[in-house]
Scaffold this motif. Structure first.
Motif, short mmCIF file in Angstrom:
data_model
loop_
_atom_site.label_atom_id
_atom_site.label_comp_id
_atom_site.label_asym_id
_atom_site.label_seq_id
_atom_site.Cartn_x
_atom_site.Cartn_y
_atom_site.Cartn_z
N PRO B 237 9.01 -24.03 35.13
CA PRO B 237 7.90 -23.52 35.94
C PRO B 237 7.24 -22.32 35.27
O PRO B 237 7.87 -21.66 34.45
CB PRO B 237 8.57 -23.13 37.25
CG PRO B 237 10.02 -23.01 36.95
CD PRO B 237 10.31 -23.88 35.80
N PRO B 238 5.97 -22.05 35.60
CA PRO B 238 5.24 -21.01 34.87
C PRO B 238 5.81 -19.61 35.07
O PRO B 238 6.56 -19.35 36.00
CB PRO B 238 3.83 -21.12 35.44
CG PRO B 238 3.93 -21.86 36.70
CD PRO B 238 5.16 -22.70 36.61
N MET B 239 5.41 -18.74 34.12
CA MET B 239 5.87 -17.35 34.17
C MET B 239 5.39 -16.65 35.45
O MET B 239 4.32 -16.95 35.96
CB MET B 239 5.32 -16.63 32.94
CG MET B 239 5.85 -15.24 32.73
SD MET B 239 5.05 -14.47 31.31
CE MET B 239 6.17 -14.88 29.99
N ASN B 240 6.22 -15.73 35.96
CA ASN B 240 5.83 -14.91 37.10
C ASN B 240 5.07 -13.68 36.61
O ASN B 240 5.42 -13.11 35.57
CB ASN B 240 7.06 -14.41 37.85
CG ASN B 240 7.89 -15.56 38.38
OD1 ASN B 240 7.42 -16.36 39.16
ND2 ASN B 240 9.13 -15.64 37.91
N PHE B 241 4.06 -13.27 37.35
CA PHE B 241 3.33 -12.05 36.99
C PHE B 241 3.38 -11.08 38.16
O PHE B 241 3.12 -11.46 39.30
CB PHE B 241 1.88 -12.37 36.63
CG PHE B 241 1.76 -13.20 35.40
CD1 PHE B 241 1.93 -12.64 34.15
CD2 PHE B 241 1.50 -14.56 35.49
CE1 PHE B 241 1.83 -13.41 33.00
CE2 PHE B 241 1.41 -15.34 34.36
CZ PHE B 241 1.57 -14.77 33.10
N LEU B 242 3.73 -9.83 37.88
CA LEU B 242 3.76 -8.79 38.91
C LEU B 242 2.91 -7.62 38.42
O LEU B 242 3.15 -7.08 37.33
CB LEU B 242 5.19 -8.32 39.18
CG LEU B 242 6.17 -9.40 39.67
CD1 LEU B 242 7.08 -9.82 38.55
CD2 LEU B 242 6.96 -8.90 40.85
N ASP B 243 1.91 -7.24 39.21
CA ASP B 243 1.03 -6.14 38.81
C ASP B 243 1.73 -4.81 39.07
O ASP B 243 2.37 -4.63 40.11
CB ASP B 243 -0.28 -6.20 39.59
CG ASP B 243 -1.05 -7.45 39.24
OD1 ASP B 243 -1.10 -7.78 38.04
OD2 ASP B 243 -1.57 -8.12 40.16
N GLY B 244 1.57 -3.88 38.12
CA GLY B 244 2.23 -2.59 38.31
C GLY B 244 1.65 -1.52 37.40
O GLY B 244 0.63 -1.72 36.74
#
Lengths: 301, 361
Positions: B237-244
């Motif tokens: 499954p695709p990469m997770n992205f978390l804004d920070g």
């Protein structure tokens, strides 16, 4: 329950009735008339029943045989030429060039003109002194051509006029067939090294063939029935050189006052057309059966 | 010697530019895959190499020979189409031998060649059939057979497996990989399926909006994506992205966002601190998240929403503040829906991307 089963027939009844009166009755009438020695001044009941005499007499009649020959010659030449030019044009114009839509519209115009008008237009153009063809020929120093007054040229002239009018029919049908061809198969052929001619010969024409066969048969049926253009241009002359069957039939009925013979002649024509129609029918049945067999094979594999 | 070289290749339709000057060099006998979402220009690029589309700018070299003005037949290529593009009125043998017959090769040679390829692809029994009498997989094989029979030096594939059902696609993919090892030709393969790209390609070229975003081996693209787009596109499954935000306390740099705070490994921290912008996106692959001790401070606190069991592994769809995060986990690990789950990120599992340019930091 019973009433319900009858309902569809009830709905069909008016159409069936009209079909019967407008189509089957005249044909039956014509078939019956062909067995009679019938003068237009007599009522049909007074005419003498002669069995197949009209048919056998016609077979020996030189004028009828000549007329049949003219019709066959005419049909053969117009359909071959129209197929050749129509398919050729379609192959040439199957591309996107600026103004192509307008060009295509112009190409199919002749088909939309009433045959009587077509006949008149061409008669004027073929006029021995003021017609555009002879004027042009004279202007460049060539002698006049006896377009409608020489038996060879008269037949040629009506063939040219018919080709002019009906080539567009074949053109639009073949163009539609061409444009529905699978694009990727043609691209594959280009990669496989096929030149333009080879693509036409090995890919386009074979794939268009079903449409072309039906188109050809349709045109053939029509060509056997042609009347107006010839009537207006030559009225069958000079001599009997352009007297196609439908013209001969009309003259037999009105000038020679032989309704029975005319009816028998019509039946001969009808038989020929039926033969063509049956051919077309058989062809479509055969190709349907083949498609069904192929589908089945694909499902099994 | 480079086999195919694209030099500032441009494609325009009227005033609309769809390929914006791409450069690409492939090696001899290399399996190159162009991959990207629909409309990224990968098929157009392939069709330009094939000669089915005109080139609006730049040049294509095959063996250092400029070919952009040549007809397709003069480029020494063979192509397999998405819809197979078999000639419907010819049987399998005729389909496969069409190119050779056009070249007027001797009948013996043609028969031999067709027989050889048919044997290799298991088509011997189907040689008399018309394409309509074949199943999808068989048609696909015939299309490949036609390309192989030609003996061209370069093979082009335009999404050849996308019309097949999932099971057959996997099977054909394996056959294709095997075939590419056997025949030793240069191949250019277009697909929108990143799994196909990863499994088949020696060189994978990721395209987007008419640009090449990144190229390299499957491992390079997976481990070191150069942009958020490539990172999100490659891997399933695709990469997770978390804004920070990047913050700093003493010697340690952190990435901090709504609902999470993680320390950055030293090397990444150095790069992050040098970066002019400190609003970033943290990228973590689902497989790089591992369960951590309940009290662990350097971990993500996730709330499990859904667990998708797919065999040995399960995919957990979880929530971390406003972010959706998927985690790939051994199915034997006990997980309760709605329960909190602590996950730390494996070493080298963190990727940072600039929040504006999307480029890797």
């Amino acid at each position: 329950m019973n009433g319900r089963r009858l309902t569809p027939y009830l709905f069909m009844a008016p159409a069936a009735f009209i079909l019967g009166v407008a189509l089957l009755y005249p044909i039956a009438y014509m078939i019956y008339a062909s067995f009679l020695d019938w003068n237009p001044s007599q009522r049909i009941g007074q005419a003498e029943f002669v069995g197949l005499r009209n048919y056998t007499w016609l077979l020996g009649d030189a004028s009828f045989r000549e007329s049949l020959g003219v019709t066959l010659k005419f049909a053969f030449f117009v359909v071959s030429l129209e197929m050749l030019i129509g398919v050729g044009l379609a192959l040439l114009l199957d591309r996107s060039i600026r103004g192509m839509t307008a060009l295509r519209t112009i190409f199919i115009l002749p088909m939309m003109i009433a045959p009587i008008v077509v006949g008149l237009i061409w008669r004027y153009m073929y006029h021995p002194t003021v017609g555009i063809f002879n004027k042009t020929l004279n202007a460049i120093g060539v002698e006049s051509v006896p377009w409608l007054s020489d038996s060879f040229w008269a037949l040629t002239s009506i063939i040219i006029a018919d080709v002019w009018q009906w080539t567009p029919f074949i053109f639009i049908l073949s163009l539609a067939a061409l444009q529905s061809l699978p694009r990727s198969a043609l691209e594959a052929a280009r990669i496989d090294g096929a030149t333009g001619w080879q693509q036409i010969w090995h890919i386009k024409l074979p794939l268009m063939m079903p449409v072309l066969i039906v188109t050809c048969l349709l045109r053939l049926i029509d060509a056997f029935k042609v009347l107006e253009v010839v009537l207006v241009m030559t009225n069958g002359g000079p001599g009997l050189s352009t007297e196609i069957l439908s013209l001969r039939i009309s003259r037999t009925a009105s000038e020679f006052r032989e309704l029975g013979v005319a009816a028998a002649m019509s039946n001969y024509l009808l038989l020929m057309l039926m033969l063509l129609t049956v051919l077309m029918f058989v062809y479509s049945r055969v190709s349907e059966a083949r498609a069904a067999r192929i589908r089945q094979a694909a499902e099994e594999s | 010697m480079p086999k195919i070289r694209l030099d500032k290749l441009v494609k325009r339709y009227g005033s609309l530019e769809v390929i914006h000057g791409i450069d690409l060099t492939t090696e001899d006998n290399e399996f190159t895959v162009l991959v990207g979402p629909s409309g990224c220009g990968k098929s157009t690029t392939l069709r330009m190499i094939a000669g089915l589309e005109t080139v609006s700018g730049g040049e294509i070299y095959i063996d250092e020979r400029p070919v952009s003005k040549l007809e397709p037949k003069d480029r020494d290529i063979a192509m397999v189409f998405q819809d197979y593009a078999l000639y419907p009125h010819m049987n399998v043998a005729k389909n496969m031998s069409f190119a050779l017959r056009l070249e007027k090769r001797p009948r013996k040679e043609i028969q031999h060649k067709v027989g050889e390829v048919a044997e290799m692809l298991g088509l011997e029994k189907l040689l008399d059939r018309k394409p309509a009498e074949l199943s999808g997989g068989q048609r696909q094989r015939v299309a490949m057979g036609r390309a192989l029979t030609r003996d061209a030096s370069t093979f082009l594939f335009d999404e050849p497996l996308s019309n097949l059902d999932a099971k057959l696609r996997g099977q054909m993919r394996a056959e294709l990989a095997l075939m590419s090892q056997q025949v030793q030709k240069s191949m250019v393969y277009v697909t929108h399926d990143q799994v196909e790209a990863m499994t088949l390609g020696q060189r994978i070229v990721v395209m987007q909006d008419g640009h090449i975003r990144q190229q390299g081996t499957a491992e390079e693209l997976f481990k070191r994506p150069n942009s958020r787009f490539v990172a999100g596109f490659i891997g399933s499954p695709p990469m997770n992205f978390l804004d920070g935000q990047i913050t700093r306390r003493g010697d340690v740099a952190f990435i901090e966002g709504e609902g999470f705070k993680l320390s950055l490994p030293v090397e990444l921290a150095q790069r992050a601190l040098k970066h002019p912008r400190d609003t970033v996106a943290l990228g973590v692959r689902p497989s790089d998240l591992v369960p951590a001790e309940a009290g662990s401070s350097d971990a993500l606190l996730l709330k499990v929403l859904v667990s998708e069991y797919i065999g040995a592994q399960s995919i957990l769809l979880t929530e971390c503040g406003p972010h959706k995060v998927s985690v790939e986990m051994n199915s034997s690990a006990p997980v309760a829906l709605g329960q909190p789950l602590h996950c730390s990120v494996q070493k080298d599992g963190m990727h940072l991307f600039d929040s504006e340019t999307g480029l890797s930091i």
